[in-house]
Motif scaffolding. Sequence first.
Motif, mmCIF file in Angstrom:
data_model
loop_
_atom_site.group_PDB
_atom_site.id
_atom_site.type_symbol
_atom_site.label_atom_id
_atom_site.label_comp_id
_atom_site.label_asym_id
_atom_site.label_seq_id
_atom_site.Cartn_x
_atom_site.Cartn_y
_atom_site.Cartn_z
ATOM 1 N N PHE A 264 -15.863 53.452 33.675
ATOM 2 C CA PHE A 264 -16.349 53.498 32.296
ATOM 3 C C PHE A 264 -16.556 54.936 31.830
ATOM 4 O O PHE A 264 -16.474 55.228 30.633
ATOM 5 C CB PHE A 264 -17.665 52.717 32.175
ATOM 6 C CG PHE A 264 -18.234 52.691 30.787
ATOM 7 C CD1 PHE A 264 -17.702 51.862 29.811
ATOM 8 C CD2 PHE A 264 -19.298 53.521 30.434
ATOM 9 C CE1 PHE A 264 -18.224 51.843 28.518
ATOM 10 C CE2 PHE A 264 -19.825 53.504 29.146
ATOM 11 C CZ PHE A 264 -19.278 52.661 28.187
ATOM 12 N N TYR A 265 -16.804 55.840 32.759
ATOM 13 C CA TYR A 265 -17.090 57.239 32.432
ATOM 14 C C TYR A 265 -15.849 58.131 32.564
ATOM 15 O O TYR A 265 -15.962 59.352 32.470
ATOM 16 C CB TYR A 265 -18.203 57.759 33.334
ATOM 17 C CG TYR A 265 -19.470 56.946 33.211
ATOM 18 C CD1 TYR A 265 -20.353 57.158 32.149
ATOM 19 C CD2 TYR A 265 -19.764 55.933 34.126
ATOM 20 C CE1 TYR A 265 -21.508 56.397 32.019
ATOM 21 C CE2 TYR A 265 -20.917 55.173 33.998
ATOM 22 C CZ TYR A 265 -21.783 55.406 32.944
ATOM 23 O OH TYR A 265 -22.914 54.647 32.812
ATOM 24 N N SER A 300 -8.970 45.792 29.902
ATOM 25 C CA SER A 300 -10.149 45.139 29.325
ATOM 26 C C SER A 300 -9.896 43.638 29.327
ATOM 27 O O SER A 300 -8.740 43.196 29.289
ATOM 28 C CB SER A 300 -10.413 45.637 27.901
ATOM 29 O OG SER A 300 -9.311 45.351 27.057
ATOM 30 N N ARG A 308 -18.195 48.065 28.182
ATOM 31 C CA ARG A 308 -18.517 48.392 29.572
ATOM 32 C C ARG A 308 -18.249 47.187 30.471
ATOM 33 O O ARG A 308 -17.623 47.304 31.528
ATOM 34 C CB ARG A 308 -19.977 48.826 29.695
ATOM 35 C CG ARG A 308 -20.370 49.293 31.098
ATOM 36 C CD ARG A 308 -21.889 49.414 31.197
ATOM 37 N NE ARG A 308 -22.418 50.389 30.255
ATOM 38 C CZ ARG A 308 -22.608 51.667 30.540
ATOM 39 N NH1 ARG A 308 -22.292 52.122 31.748
ATOM 40 N NH2 ARG A 308 -23.117 52.482 29.647
ATOM 41 N N GLY A 311 -14.301 46.358 30.566
ATOM 42 C CA GLY A 311 -13.560 47.262 31.439
ATOM 43 C C GLY A 311 -13.926 47.089 32.895
ATOM 44 O O GLY A 311 -13.060 47.143 33.783
ATOM 45 N N GLY A 312 -15.216 46.872 33.164
ATOM 46 C CA GLY A 312 -15.648 46.681 34.544
ATOM 47 C C GLY A 312 -15.064 45.427 35.161
ATOM 48 O O GLY A 312 -14.600 45.434 36.314
#
Length: 351
Positions: A264-265, A300, A308, A311-312
């Motif tokens: 995510f980062y 996604s 978040r 995506g995770g």
Amino acid sequence: MHVPDGFIDAPVSVAAGLAAAGAVAVSLRGARRELDERAAPLAGLVAAFIFAVQMLNFPVAAGTSGHLLGGALAAILVGPCTGVLCVSVVLLMQGVLFADGGLTALGVNVMNMAVVTVVVAYAVFRGLLKLLPDTRRTVTVAAFAGALLSVPGAAVMFTLLYALGGTTDVPLGKVFTAMVGVHVLIGIGEAVITAATVGAVLAVRPDLVHGARGLAAPLKLRVGGELVDAPAAAAPAAAAARSTKPVWITGLVAALVLAGFVSFYASASPDGLEKVAADKGIDRNVKEHAAAGSPLAGYSVKDVGDARLSGGLAGVIGVGTTVAVGTGIFWTVRRRRAQDLTAASTASTAL
């Protein structure tokens, strides 16, 4: 460096696909020798780990990012032939499930990101091991150098394929300079990730690093509560008998955390190829991906509103699918190796 559909024309894409199929076929045969009782359980994990780390784009210049290609890492950890298969599995999963990398360009991507990176990285790696002292530090340094050079090597291959079948009229010199320039920077990140990962595995289980199996350091055995050097003849057998489960679990957890949370980062800037394509006009004829409507397109999950979480979940699904498909393929290849050895033993006994 995932090439989408439309960058390279159909004849060259087909030719690249045939070349990639041939390379995969050769690698399948070679992997039978590499996938022993130590490497076989880990090969699928290596593919899943590469998938996870490829989600972590890192900034390399203003408005440009890069990500791991993984050929060097896979080749050093599980062998060059198995390494080609690992990256090919990742590219297949990315193209089919996540609409990342064109389906008609799959052969182009396999040649760029799997075959060339493995060949360049492993050639540099083995060459340095012959020149430098036989130590773990040498393995890490050689891994760094091999990974560093493998990325611009892939950029050169893309430039060659573009010269043969590019669908836009962009001067070849501009493409070459831009691609190699930015991918030298990306290669530094590739080298750091590869050396750090290889070094970490070396620290706990050097016997699991394919490229380090010739290290002179003796294997330690626990006898009567004390660690002693294993006899030379017993060391290989004892190393093979050690369980790979702790390393496998640790690696899988790390991959899930990287893909499911850390991703995510990651940098949102376009990667090296995307940036060069946009700046130079290579992407004028890009085509929509055939799997653009996939529930996981763009990393996604469809209909999950929270970015978040979406995506995770996509990252976790990708890691799980890649490790399952990769493990299935590599265990099948391993079974063929066992059958070949049994047949050879039976023939020898009969004689």
